[in-house]
Design a protein around this motif. Structure first.
Motif, PDB file in Angstrom:
ATOM      1  N   TRP A   1       2.356  -3.543  -4.597  1.00 39.23           N
ATOM      2  CA  TRP A   1       2.578  -3.363  -6.039  1.00 39.23           C
ATOM      3  C   TRP A   1       4.098  -2.663  -6.014  1.00 39.23           C
ATOM      4  O   TRP A   1       4.885  -2.803  -5.024  1.00 39.23           O
ATOM      5  CB  TRP A   1       1.675  -2.077  -6.504  1.00 39.23           C
ATOM      6  CG  TRP A   1       1.541  -1.106  -5.332  1.00 39.23           C
ATOM      7  CD1 TRP A   1       1.159  -0.917  -4.107  1.00 39.23           C
ATOM      8  CD2 TRP A   1       2.149   0.473  -5.598  1.00 39.23           C
ATOM      9  NE1 TRP A   1       1.604   0.378  -3.502  1.00 39.23           N
ATOM     10  CE2 TRP A   1       1.948   1.080  -4.661  1.00 39.23           C
ATOM     11  CE3 TRP A   1       2.805   0.804  -6.612  1.00 39.23           C
ATOM     12  CZ2 TRP A   1       2.350   2.366  -4.165  1.00 39.23           C
ATOM     13  CZ3 TRP A   1       3.342   2.191  -6.629  1.00 39.23           C
ATOM     14  CH2 TRP A   1       3.024   2.983  -5.557  1.00 39.23           C
TER      15      TRP A   1
ATOM     16  N   LEU B   1       0.164  -5.113  -9.476  1.00 34.85           N
ATOM     17  CA  LEU B   1      -0.852  -4.664  -8.391  1.00 34.85           C
ATOM     18  C   LEU B   1      -1.705  -5.563  -8.430  1.00 34.85           C
ATOM     19  O   LEU B   1      -2.098  -6.347  -9.139  1.00 34.85           O
ATOM     20  CB  LEU B   1      -1.416  -3.329  -9.080  1.00 34.85           C
ATOM     21  CG  LEU B   1      -2.616  -2.854  -8.092  1.00 34.85           C
ATOM     22  CD1 LEU B   1      -2.121  -2.361  -6.640  1.00 34.85           C
ATOM     23  CD2 LEU B   1      -3.295  -1.607  -8.847  1.00 34.85           C
ATOM     24  N   SER B   2      -1.843  -6.048  -7.128  1.00 37.00           N
ATOM     25  CA  SER B   2      -2.972  -6.817  -6.506  1.00 37.00           C
ATOM     26  C   SER B   2      -4.085  -6.289  -5.598  1.00 37.00           C
ATOM     27  O   SER B   2      -3.612  -5.918  -4.461  1.00 37.00           O
ATOM     28  CB  SER B   2      -2.623  -8.416  -6.398  1.00 37.00           C
ATOM     29  OG  SER B   2      -3.714  -9.218  -5.783  1.00 37.00           O
ATOM     30  N   LEU B   3      -5.025  -5.807  -5.725  1.00 42.75           N
ATOM     31  CA  LEU B   3      -5.951  -5.057  -4.740  1.00 42.75           C
ATOM     32  C   LEU B   3      -6.172  -6.268  -3.680  1.00 42.75           C
ATOM     33  O   LEU B   3      -6.425  -5.583  -2.506  1.00 42.75           O
ATOM     34  CB  LEU B   3      -7.368  -4.633  -5.408  1.00 42.75           C
ATOM     35  CG  LEU B   3      -7.232  -3.517  -6.355  1.00 42.75           C
ATOM     36  CD1 LEU B   3      -8.420  -3.362  -6.995  1.00 42.75           C
ATOM     37  CD2 LEU B   3      -6.342  -2.280  -5.947  1.00 42.75           C
ATOM     38  N   SER B   4      -5.976  -7.551  -3.868  1.00 53.73           N
ATOM     39  CA  SER B   4      -6.405  -8.321  -2.667  1.00 53.73           C
ATOM     40  C   SER B   4      -5.484  -8.357  -1.796  1.00 53.73           C
ATOM     41  O   SER B   4      -5.727  -8.533  -0.446  1.00 53.73           O
ATOM     42  CB  SER B   4      -6.675  -9.673  -3.377  1.00 53.73           C
ATOM     43  OG  SER B   4      -5.420 -10.267  -3.702  1.00 53.73           O
ATOM     44  N   ASP B   5      -4.085  -8.131  -1.951  1.00 51.42           N
ATOM     45  CA  ASP B   5      -3.140  -7.824  -0.804  1.00 51.42           C
ATOM     46  C   ASP B   5      -2.357  -6.635  -0.823  1.00 51.42           C
ATOM     47  O   ASP B   5      -1.523  -6.346  -0.016  1.00 51.42           O
ATOM     48  CB  ASP B   5      -2.152  -8.880  -1.010  1.00 51.42           C
ATOM     49  CG  ASP B   5      -1.359  -9.147  -2.217  1.00 51.42           C
ATOM     50  OD1 ASP B   5      -1.376  -7.997  -3.093  1.00 51.42           O
ATOM     51  OD2 ASP B   5      -0.586  -9.971  -2.633  1.00 51.42           O
ATOM     52  N   GLN B   6      -2.933  -5.737  -1.740  1.00 52.66           N
ATOM     53  CA  GLN B   6      -2.249  -4.430  -1.870  1.00 52.66           C
ATOM     54  C   GLN B   6      -0.818  -4.322  -2.027  1.00 52.66           C
ATOM     55  O   GLN B   6      -0.126  -3.333  -1.674  1.00 52.66           O
ATOM     56  CB  GLN B   6      -2.942  -3.689  -0.418  1.00 52.66           C
ATOM     57  CG  GLN B   6      -4.392  -3.593  -0.572  1.00 52.66           C
ATOM     58  CD  GLN B   6      -4.836  -2.759   0.620  1.00 52.66           C
ATOM     59  OE1 GLN B   6      -4.163  -2.280   1.378  1.00 52.66           O
ATOM     60  NE2 GLN B   6      -6.238  -2.785   0.535  1.00 52.66           N
TER      61      GLN B   6
ATOM     62  N   ARG C   1       0.759  -1.409   0.033  1.00 55.83           N
ATOM     63  CA  ARG C   1       0.004   0.135  -0.135  1.00 55.83           C
ATOM     64  C   ARG C   1       0.929   1.205  -0.007  1.00 55.83           C
ATOM     65  O   ARG C   1       1.541   1.472  -1.165  1.00 55.83           O
ATOM     66  CB  ARG C   1      -0.970  -0.032   1.208  1.00 55.83           C
ATOM     67  CG  ARG C   1      -2.163   0.950   0.864  1.00 55.83           C
ATOM     68  CD  ARG C   1      -3.158   0.708   1.901  1.00 55.83           C
ATOM     69  NE  ARG C   1      -3.920   1.978   2.024  1.00 55.83           N
ATOM     70  CZ  ARG C   1      -5.422   1.904   1.360  1.00 55.83           C
ATOM     71  NH1 ARG C   1      -5.636   0.809   0.709  1.00 55.83           N
ATOM     72  NH2 ARG C   1      -6.236   2.811   1.314  1.00 55.83           N
TER      73      ARG C   1
ATOM     74  N   TRP D   1       0.453   5.439  -3.757  1.00 62.64           N
ATOM     75  CA  TRP D   1      -0.839   4.570  -3.852  1.00 62.64           C
ATOM     76  C   TRP D   1      -1.985   5.127  -4.390  1.00 62.64           C
ATOM     77  O   TRP D   1      -2.465   4.332  -5.116  1.00 62.64           O
ATOM     78  CB  TRP D   1      -0.810   3.975  -2.328  1.00 62.64           C
ATOM     79  CG  TRP D   1      -2.253   3.066  -2.060  1.00 62.64           C
ATOM     80  CD1 TRP D   1      -3.431   3.464  -1.544  1.00 62.64           C
ATOM     81  CD2 TRP D   1      -2.317   1.865  -2.743  1.00 62.64           C
ATOM     82  NE1 TRP D   1      -4.274   2.596  -1.534  1.00 62.64           N
ATOM     83  CE2 TRP D   1      -3.942   1.447  -2.009  1.00 62.64           C
ATOM     84  CE3 TRP D   1      -1.538   1.003  -3.225  1.00 62.64           C
ATOM     85  CZ2 TRP D   1      -4.280   0.382  -2.346  1.00 62.64           C
ATOM     86  CZ3 TRP D   1      -2.171  -0.358  -3.515  1.00 62.64           C
ATOM     87  CH2 TRP D   1      -3.427  -0.677  -3.122  1.00 62.64           C
ATOM     88  N   LYS D   2      -2.354   6.300  -3.931  1.00 62.89           N
ATOM     89  CA  LYS D   2      -3.577   7.006  -4.582  1.00 62.89           C
ATOM     90  C   LYS D   2      -3.471   7.261  -6.214  1.00 62.89           C
ATOM     91  O   LYS D   2      -4.356   7.417  -6.682  1.00 62.89           O
ATOM     92  CB  LYS D   2      -3.911   8.418  -3.679  1.00 62.89           C
ATOM     93  CG  LYS D   2      -2.775   9.438  -4.039  1.00 62.89           C
ATOM     94  CD  LYS D   2      -3.121  10.547  -3.398  1.00 62.89           C
ATOM     95  CE  LYS D   2      -2.134  11.858  -3.655  1.00 62.89           C
ATOM     96  NZ  LYS D   2      -2.086  13.015  -3.082  1.00 62.89           N
TER      97      LYS D   2
END
Length: 108
Positions: free
Chosen positions: A95, A88-93, A8, A105-106
């Protein structure tokens, strides 16, 4: 190319990827406690285990339409997409941020 492995907004480590997006080096560890599960050995960060974790983030070769997409993007293997998509993987954040052009991150 050098990247910062991010969790993140937390800088985890400085790493290097080759042209096929394989991890070739870990230069500096910033936050060992934020490394992905299963990538730490008895003596800290294990490059082989981290490289295996990273490789599993790529799109499976059996995915429908992948070959056509790779051809369109002039890529030979799915792993090349990893760096293009910042891993990037939104499941584990987790990247990666390019070392020479840092992202936040944003922005991702």
């Amino acid at each position: 190319m050098k990247y910062i492995l991010m969790h993140r907004e937390i800088e985890v480590a400085e790493i290097e990827l080759d042209e096929l997006s394989h991890i070739t080096n870990i230069y500096e560890v910033y936050a060992e406690e934020h490394f992905p599960v299963g990538t730490l050995g008895k003596h800290g960060v294990d490059k082989t285990m981290l490289a295996k974790w990273w490789a599993k983030r790529s799109i499976p070769a059996s995915r429908s339409g992948l070959r056509e997409t790779l051809d369109l993007l002039h890529m030979s293997v799915p792993q090349e997409l990893l760096a293009k998509c910042y891993g990037l993987s939104l499941s584990d954040q987790y990247w990666i941020s390019p070392k020479d052009k840092p992202l936040m991150w944003k922005e991702i």
